[in-house]
Design a protein around this motif. Structure first.
Motif, PDB file in Angstrom:
ATOM      1  N   PHE A 101     -98.133  76.204-128.130  1.00  0.00           N
ATOM      2  CA  PHE A 101     -97.789  75.191-127.133  1.00  0.00           C
ATOM      3  C   PHE A 101     -99.016  74.711-126.369  1.00  0.00           C
ATOM      4  O   PHE A 101     -99.259  73.506-126.275  1.00  0.00           O
ATOM      5  N   TYR A 102     -99.789  75.634-125.807  1.00  0.00           N
ATOM      6  CA  TYR A 102    -100.892  75.207-124.944  1.00  0.00           C
ATOM      7  C   TYR A 102    -102.026  74.549-125.721  1.00  0.00           C
ATOM      8  O   TYR A 102    -102.656  73.616-125.220  1.00  0.00           O
ATOM      9  N   SER A 103    -102.265  74.980-126.955  1.00  0.00           N
ATOM     10  CA  SER A 103    -103.325  74.322-127.724  1.00  0.00           C
ATOM     11  C   SER A 103    -102.924  72.883-128.045  1.00  0.00           C
ATOM     12  O   SER A 103    -103.743  71.960-127.968  1.00  0.00           O
ATOM     13  N   VAL A 104    -101.642  72.665-128.355  1.00  0.00           N
ATOM     14  CA  VAL A 104    -101.162  71.308-128.631  1.00  0.00           C
ATOM     15  C   VAL A 104    -101.025  70.515-127.330  1.00  0.00           C
ATOM     16  O   VAL A 104    -101.402  69.338-127.255  1.00  0.00           O
ATOM     17  N   TYR A 105    -100.535  71.161-126.289  1.00  0.00           N
ATOM     18  CA  TYR A 105    -100.341  70.491-125.005  1.00  0.00           C
ATOM     19  C   TYR A 105    -101.669  69.987-124.438  1.00  0.00           C
ATOM     20  O   TYR A 105    -101.742  68.879-123.891  1.00  0.00           O
ATOM     21  N   LEU A 106    -102.719  70.766-124.593  1.00  0.00           N
ATOM     22  CA  LEU A 106    -104.037  70.327-124.130  1.00  0.00           C
ATOM     23  C   LEU A 106    -104.496  69.075-124.872  1.00  0.00           C
ATOM     24  O   LEU A 106    -105.141  68.199-124.288  1.00  0.00           O
ATOM     25  N   GLY A 164    -102.427  78.307-114.993  1.00  0.00           N
ATOM     26  CA  GLY A 164    -103.814  78.782-114.907  1.00  0.00           C
ATOM     27  C   GLY A 164    -104.010  80.095-115.645  1.00  0.00           C
ATOM     28  O   GLY A 164    -104.979  80.269-116.385  1.00  0.00           O
ATOM     29  N   CYS A 165    -103.082  81.021-115.455  1.00  0.00           N
ATOM     30  CA  CYS A 165    -103.183  82.320-116.136  1.00  0.00           C
ATOM     31  C   CYS A 165    -103.023  82.167-117.642  1.00  0.00           C
ATOM     32  O   CYS A 165    -103.745  82.801-118.426  1.00  0.00           O
ATOM     33  N   LEU A 166    -102.090  81.314-118.062  1.00  0.00           N
ATOM     34  CA  LEU A 166    -101.896  81.117-119.504  1.00  0.00           C
ATOM     35  C   LEU A 166    -103.108  80.440-120.143  1.00  0.00           C
ATOM     36  O   LEU A 166    -103.523  80.805-121.247  1.00  0.00           O
ATOM     37  N   LEU A 167    -103.695  79.485-119.450  1.00  0.00           N
ATOM     38  CA  LEU A 167    -104.884  78.819-119.994  1.00  0.00           C
ATOM     39  C   LEU A 167    -106.064  79.779-120.069  1.00  0.00           C
ATOM     40  O   LEU A 167    -106.827  79.772-121.044  1.00  0.00           O
ATOM     41  N   GLN A 168    -106.212  80.619-119.049  1.00  0.00           N
ATOM     42  CA  GLN A 168    -107.308  81.573-119.093  1.00  0.00           C
ATOM     43  C   GLN A 168    -107.103  82.581-120.224  1.00  0.00           C
ATOM     44  O   GLN A 168    -108.049  82.935-120.927  1.00  0.00           O
ATOM     45  N   TRP A 169    -105.840  83.011-120.403  1.00  0.00           N
ATOM     46  CA  TRP A 169    -105.545  83.897-121.536  1.00  0.00           C
ATOM     47  C   TRP A 169    -105.906  83.204-122.848  1.00  0.00           C
ATOM     48  O   TRP A 169    -106.526  83.808-123.730  1.00  0.00           O
ATOM     49  N   TYR A 180    -101.388  91.499-119.955  1.00  0.00           N
ATOM     50  CA  TYR A 180    -102.269  91.666-118.797  1.00  0.00           C
ATOM     51  C   TYR A 180    -102.205  90.422-117.905  1.00  0.00           C
ATOM     52  O   TYR A 180    -102.024  90.518-116.674  1.00  0.00           O
ATOM     53  N   TYR A 181    -102.329  89.240-118.514  1.00  0.00           N
ATOM     54  CA  TYR A 181    -102.277  87.997-117.739  1.00  0.00           C
ATOM     55  C   TYR A 181    -100.881  87.725-117.208  1.00  0.00           C
ATOM     56  O   TYR A 181    -100.720  87.223-116.090  1.00  0.00           O
ATOM     57  N   ARG A 182     -99.853  88.077-117.965  1.00  0.00           N
ATOM     58  CA  ARG A 182     -98.484  87.914-117.489  1.00  0.00           C
ATOM     59  C   ARG A 182     -98.250  88.740-116.227  1.00  0.00           C
ATOM     60  O   ARG A 182     -97.750  88.238-115.214  1.00  0.00           O
ATOM     61  N   ASP A 183     -98.633  90.017-116.273  1.00  0.00           N
ATOM     62  CA  ASP A 183     -98.393  90.909-115.135  1.00  0.00           C
ATOM     63  C   ASP A 183     -99.232  90.513-113.929  1.00  0.00           C
ATOM     64  O   ASP A 183     -98.759  90.554-112.786  1.00  0.00           O
ATOM     65  N   ASN A 184    -100.477  90.123-114.172  1.00  0.00           N
ATOM     66  CA  ASN A 184    -101.326  89.687-113.067  1.00  0.00           C
ATOM     67  C   ASN A 184    -100.857  88.363-112.482  1.00  0.00           C
ATOM     68  O   ASN A 184    -100.988  88.127-111.283  1.00  0.00           O
ATOM     69  N   CYS A 185    -100.302  87.503-113.322  1.00  0.00           N
ATOM     70  CA  CYS A 185     -99.742  86.243-112.845  1.00  0.00           C
ATOM     71  C   CYS A 185     -98.580  86.521-111.895  1.00  0.00           C
ATOM     72  O   CYS A 185     -98.509  85.956-110.796  1.00  0.00           O
TER      73      CYS A 185
END
Length: 198
Positions: A101-106, A164-169, A180-185
């Motif tokens: 999703f995010y690679s296509v969404y970008l 932001g967390c998903l993009l950084q992941w 890790y990013y899910r829990d920190n988010c």
């Protein structure tokens, strides 16, 4: 539109998603989409006006599916804090789904300034995201938590933290870091909302 026609359209949209994720937005052709969908180019032309129309409907379909999935997840919970956890978990659906999703969404976002239809779909997507955040905050306020957060700005910030967390992941390119990013988010959102577990 009958059920068979709707399924054929979805088949084309799924193929377009795969084609863009593997080849990139700018180089995908109608023939590529037809090849990925295992149909003739004529089938695509029957259901869509042109390549841009396929892309527009793909963006609309993708973002609507995400909203429906995330909204369904929060409806299964009764307490605001559980709704928030369900929202984050639904947003962090799986490494594979999030990467696609995010690679296509970008790629779509790079076209937004030049394409009014894409811009409209993107705007609707974020209104839906903010609606989810608003509903959770309002629920929290009625429970006596999230009391110091303004609903509109709070809903914007919740989605900003999720994206932001998903993009950084995504940029880290390591599937193992997904949880890790899910829990920190989730922790960052809860901290922002100034929630204290009683």
């Amino acid at each position: 539109m009958n059920k068979r026609a709707e399924e054929r359209r979805k088949q084309v949209l799924r193929a377009t998603l795969k084609a863009i994720s593997e080849k990139g937005f700018s180089v995908v052709t109608l023939q590529d989409i037809a090849d990925y969908a295992d149909v003739s180019k004529g089938v695509i032309s029957y259901y869509f006006e042109n390549k841009e129309d396929v892309f527009y409907h793909l963006l609309e379909w993708m973002t609507d599916r995400i909203f429906q999935n995330e909204y369904a997840a929060i409806q299964k919970e009764s307490k605001a804090i559980d709704k928030m956890r369900a929202y984050v978990n639904a947003a962090f659906k799986s490494p594979e789904d999030n990467r696609i999703f995010y690679s296509v969404y970008l790629e779509f976002l790079a076209q937004v300034n030049q394409n009014e239809r894409f811009r409209e779909v993107n705007s609707n997507f974020y209104k839906n995201c903010w609606f989810i955040g608003s509903e959770i905050i309002q629920k929290g306020k009625s429970e006596g938590i999230f009391t110091n957060i303004e609903v509109e700005s709070g809903s914007h910030m919740i989605r900003a933290l999720i994206d932001g967390c998903l993009l950084q992941w995504l940029m880290r390119d390591d599937e193992m870091l997904h949880s890790y990013y899910r829990d920190n988010c989730y922790d960052a959102i809860i901290t922002y909302l100034n929630y204290k577990d009683s």
